[in-house]
Write a protein that holds these residues in place. Sequence first.
Motif, PDB file in Angstrom:
ATOM      1  N   ILE A 182       0.885  -1.152  -0.011  1.00  0.00           N
ATOM      2  CA  ILE A 182       0.073  -0.043  -0.017  1.00  0.00           C
ATOM      3  C   ILE A 182       1.097   1.264   0.117  1.00  0.00           C
ATOM      4  O   ILE A 182       0.795   2.180  -0.658  1.00  0.00           O
ATOM      5  N   LEU A 183       1.701   1.229   0.917  1.00  0.00           N
ATOM      6  CA  LEU A 183       2.571   2.669   1.172  1.00  0.00           C
ATOM      7  C   LEU A 183       3.359   2.975  -0.277  1.00  0.00           C
ATOM      8  O   LEU A 183       3.461   4.085  -0.705  1.00  0.00           O
ATOM      9  N   PRO A 184       3.929   1.970  -0.883  1.00  0.00           N
ATOM     10  CA  PRO A 184       4.743   2.063  -1.924  1.00  0.00           C
ATOM     11  C   PRO A 184       4.102   2.935  -3.209  1.00  0.00           C
ATOM     12  O   PRO A 184       4.503   3.640  -3.772  1.00  0.00           O
ATOM     13  N   GLN A 185       2.765   2.243  -3.110  1.00  0.00           N
ATOM     14  CA  GLN A 185       1.929   2.940  -4.156  1.00  0.00           C
ATOM     15  C   GLN A 185       1.330   4.272  -3.770  1.00  0.00           C
ATOM     16  O   GLN A 185       1.045   5.084  -4.531  1.00  0.00           O
ATOM     17  N   ALA A 186       1.115   4.443  -2.618  1.00  0.00           N
ATOM     18  CA  ALA A 186       0.564   5.580  -2.138  1.00  0.00           C
ATOM     19  C   ALA A 186       1.383   6.905  -1.996  1.00  0.00           C
ATOM     20  O   ALA A 186       1.321   7.892  -2.201  1.00  0.00           O
ATOM     21  N   LEU A 187       3.010   6.354  -2.210  1.00  0.00           N
ATOM     22  CA  LEU A 187       3.797   7.509  -2.180  1.00  0.00           C
ATOM     23  C   LEU A 187       3.801   8.241  -3.399  1.00  0.00           C
ATOM     24  O   LEU A 187       3.948   9.725  -3.213  1.00  0.00           O
ATOM     25  N   ARG A 188       3.648   7.703  -4.506  1.00  0.00           N
ATOM     26  CA  ARG A 188       3.486   8.719  -5.626  1.00  0.00           C
ATOM     27  C   ARG A 188       2.338   9.515  -5.594  1.00  0.00           C
ATOM     28  O   ARG A 188       2.365  10.705  -6.303  1.00  0.00           O
ATOM     29  N   ILE A 189       1.235   9.273  -4.940  1.00  0.00           N
ATOM     30  CA  ILE A 189       0.147  10.216  -4.777  1.00  0.00           C
ATOM     31  C   ILE A 189       0.339  11.291  -3.872  1.00  0.00           C
ATOM     32  O   ILE A 189      -0.185  12.412  -4.198  1.00  0.00           O
ATOM     33  N   VAL A 190       0.908  10.832  -2.825  1.00  0.00           N
ATOM     34  CA  VAL A 190       0.963  11.913  -1.684  1.00  0.00           C
ATOM     35  C   VAL A 190       2.191  12.887  -1.723  1.00  0.00           C
ATOM     36  O   VAL A 190       2.326  13.654  -0.832  1.00  0.00           O
ATOM     37  N   VAL A 191       3.362  12.489  -2.416  1.00  0.00           N
ATOM     38  CA  VAL A 191       4.628  13.446  -2.675  1.00  0.00           C
ATOM     39  C   VAL A 191       4.064  14.818  -2.788  1.00  0.00           C
ATOM     40  O   VAL A 191       4.551  15.933  -2.135  1.00  0.00           O
ATOM     41  N   PRO A 192       3.366  15.046  -3.831  1.00  0.00           N
ATOM     42  CA  PRO A 192       3.277  16.549  -4.306  1.00  0.00           C
ATOM     43  C   PRO A 192       2.577  17.369  -3.158  1.00  0.00           C
ATOM     44  O   PRO A 192       3.004  18.414  -2.881  1.00  0.00           O
ATOM     45  N   PRO A 193       1.345  16.870  -2.607  1.00  0.00           N
ATOM     46  CA  PRO A 193       0.909  17.754  -1.452  1.00  0.00           C
ATOM     47  C   PRO A 193       1.722  17.784  -0.253  1.00  0.00           C
ATOM     48  O   PRO A 193       1.593  18.603   0.468  1.00  0.00           O
ATOM     49  N   LEU A 194       2.442  16.745   0.066  1.00  0.00           N
ATOM     50  CA  LEU A 194       3.461  16.911   1.105  1.00  0.00           C
ATOM     51  C   LEU A 194       4.345  17.711   0.886  1.00  0.00           C
ATOM     52  O   LEU A 194       4.868  18.622   1.808  1.00  0.00           O
ATOM     53  N   VAL A 195       4.995  18.077  -0.474  1.00  0.00           N
ATOM     54  CA  VAL A 195       5.876  19.064  -0.778  1.00  0.00           C
ATOM     55  C   VAL A 195       5.237  20.382  -0.553  1.00  0.00           C
ATOM     56  O   VAL A 195       6.030  21.441  -0.129  1.00  0.00           O
ATOM     57  N   ASN A 196       3.964  20.627  -0.857  1.00  0.00           N
ATOM     58  CA  ASN A 196       3.457  21.925  -0.647  1.00  0.00           C
ATOM     59  C   ASN A 196       3.427  22.449   0.831  1.00  0.00           C
ATOM     60  O   ASN A 196       3.363  23.362   1.211  1.00  0.00           O
ATOM     61  N   ASN A 197       3.118  21.178   1.675  1.00  0.00           N
ATOM     62  CA  ASN A 197       2.843  21.379   3.181  1.00  0.00           C
ATOM     63  C   ASN A 197       4.346  21.965   3.361  1.00  0.00           C
ATOM     64  O   ASN A 197       4.462  22.681   4.546  1.00  0.00           O
ATOM     65  N   LEU A 198       5.474  21.399   3.051  1.00  0.00           N
ATOM     66  CA  LEU A 198       6.752  21.638   3.446  1.00  0.00           C
ATOM     67  C   LEU A 198       6.973  23.183   3.303  1.00  0.00           C
ATOM     68  O   LEU A 198       7.546  23.931   4.095  1.00  0.00           O
ATOM     69  N   VAL A 199       6.615  23.526   1.830  1.00  0.00           N
ATOM     70  CA  VAL A 199       7.005  25.159   1.596  1.00  0.00           C
ATOM     71  C   VAL A 199       5.994  25.835   2.627  1.00  0.00           C
ATOM     72  O   VAL A 199       6.438  26.930   2.691  1.00  0.00           O
ATOM     73  N   ALA A 200       4.720  25.268   2.580  1.00  0.00           N
ATOM     74  CA  ALA A 200       3.847  26.236   3.428  1.00  0.00           C
ATOM     75  C   ALA A 200       4.454  26.500   4.820  1.00  0.00           C
ATOM     76  O   ALA A 200       4.342  27.582   5.449  1.00  0.00           O
ATOM     77  N   LEU A 201       5.150  25.499   5.457  1.00  0.00           N
ATOM     78  CA  LEU A 201       5.736  25.323   6.433  1.00  0.00           C
ATOM     79  C   LEU A 201       6.807  26.196   6.848  1.00  0.00           C
ATOM     80  O   LEU A 201       6.992  27.037   7.836  1.00  0.00           O
ATOM     81  N   LEU A 202       7.787  26.718   5.745  1.00  0.00           N
ATOM     82  CA  LEU A 202       8.691  27.470   5.672  1.00  0.00           C
ATOM     83  C   LEU A 202       8.243  28.898   5.857  1.00  0.00           C
ATOM     84  O   LEU A 202       8.754  29.794   6.896  1.00  0.00           O
ATOM     85  N   LYS A 203       6.976  29.064   5.424  1.00  0.00           N
ATOM     86  CA  LYS A 203       6.555  30.428   5.562  1.00  0.00           C
ATOM     87  C   LYS A 203       5.689  30.684   6.814  1.00  0.00           C
ATOM     88  O   LYS A 203       5.802  31.501   7.608  1.00  0.00           O
ATOM     89  N   ASP A 204       5.045  29.562   7.361  1.00  0.00           N
ATOM     90  CA  ASP A 204       4.449  29.501   8.661  1.00  0.00           C
ATOM     91  C   ASP A 204       5.440  29.637   9.771  1.00  0.00           C
ATOM     92  O   ASP A 204       4.874  30.024  10.895  1.00  0.00           O
ATOM     93  N   SER A 205       6.793  29.280   9.529  1.00  0.00           N
ATOM     94  CA  SER A 205       7.736  29.432  10.597  1.00  0.00           C
ATOM     95  C   SER A 205       7.838  30.744  11.216  1.00  0.00           C
ATOM     96  O   SER A 205       8.560  31.135  12.041  1.00  0.00           O
ATOM     97  N   SER A 206       7.392  31.741  10.417  1.00  0.00           N
ATOM     98  CA  SER A 206       7.316  33.191  10.958  1.00  0.00           C
ATOM     99  C   SER A 206       6.698  33.508  11.948  1.00  0.00           C
ATOM    100  O   SER A 206       6.860  34.413  12.723  1.00  0.00           O
ATOM    101  N   LEU A 207       5.783  32.659  12.459  1.00  0.00           N
ATOM    102  CA  LEU A 207       4.861  32.711  13.505  1.00  0.00           C
ATOM    103  C   LEU A 207       5.867  32.519  14.904  1.00  0.00           C
ATOM    104  O   LEU A 207       5.428  32.931  15.814  1.00  0.00           O
ATOM    105  N   ALA A 208       6.733  31.892  14.795  1.00  0.00           N
ATOM    106  CA  ALA A 208       7.758  31.509  15.742  1.00  0.00           C
ATOM    107  C   ALA A 208       8.434  32.999  16.347  1.00  0.00           C
ATOM    108  O   ALA A 208       8.862  32.730  17.495  1.00  0.00           O
TER     109      ALA A 208
END
Length: 264
Positions: A182-208
């Motif tokens: 399951i996880l190896p096949q799901a990886l292809r699907i989830v990588v793009p939104p996970l990447v978007n979350n990481l980029v958003a995290l960089l900007k959200d870190s300003s709240l620190a």
Amino acid sequence: MTSSAPTPSKTPQGAGTLALWILGAAAAFAALFFLITLVLRQMPEPVGQYADLFVEGAQMTLKLTLVSGLIGLLVGMLAGIMKTSPSALLRVPASFFIWLIRGTPLLVQILFVYNALPPLLAAIGIKLELNEFWSAVIALALNVGAYNAEVIRAGILAVPRGQTEAARSLGLSAGQTMNTVILPQALRIVVPPLVNNLVALLKDSSLASTIALLELTLSGQRVSSESFQPIPVLTTVAAVYLALTTVLTLFTDQLEKRVKIASR
């Protein structure tokens, strides 16, 4: 009705390729910080005078993003898998965690971890001292972890159910089915939104900056308060954020492409 055979597990990237990707990203950010330092030192006052402070804040922003992003990925994987479990003992706590984190502001979460979590733990006999950095890491990791959990849950559910049924019919346990099918096949699907979350995290870190962690936003605030020139200072802060997100997006896009190619 016949179930489709499970797709064999594939390694998204070889260890050598992943190591080269990490080294390339590290070299790119090192070069970026060097370039930012050179450029800012040539800028007119007040930017040039405080160039090193801006770079120090940018480095803290990146460090905060990477550490909390890695922990948030682990939290998201755990919560996402738990939420897809047929057992209510696993599914209910994961659903509650996701509901709680996604339903409250990140700013409140950061302030809660920094100001309220240590006294609450002390009341039950757990002595925990958190500095500004680790308070921000915990809050940001839990926040992005909740969003990652929903992404991973959606990726798991997107894998055809026949894959699970076929794997179980071959004698694989539930854990083996999840890890190898399951996880190896799901990886292809989830990588793009996970990447978007990481980029958003960089900007959200300003709240620190609200808990006095000297990251990029707080560096700009200090320079602005000392110089009384908010326009050049805030423009510089925005430009440095843009440079960080651009380099981060460049390498995460490459990671996304490599995962897609390896998953074919």
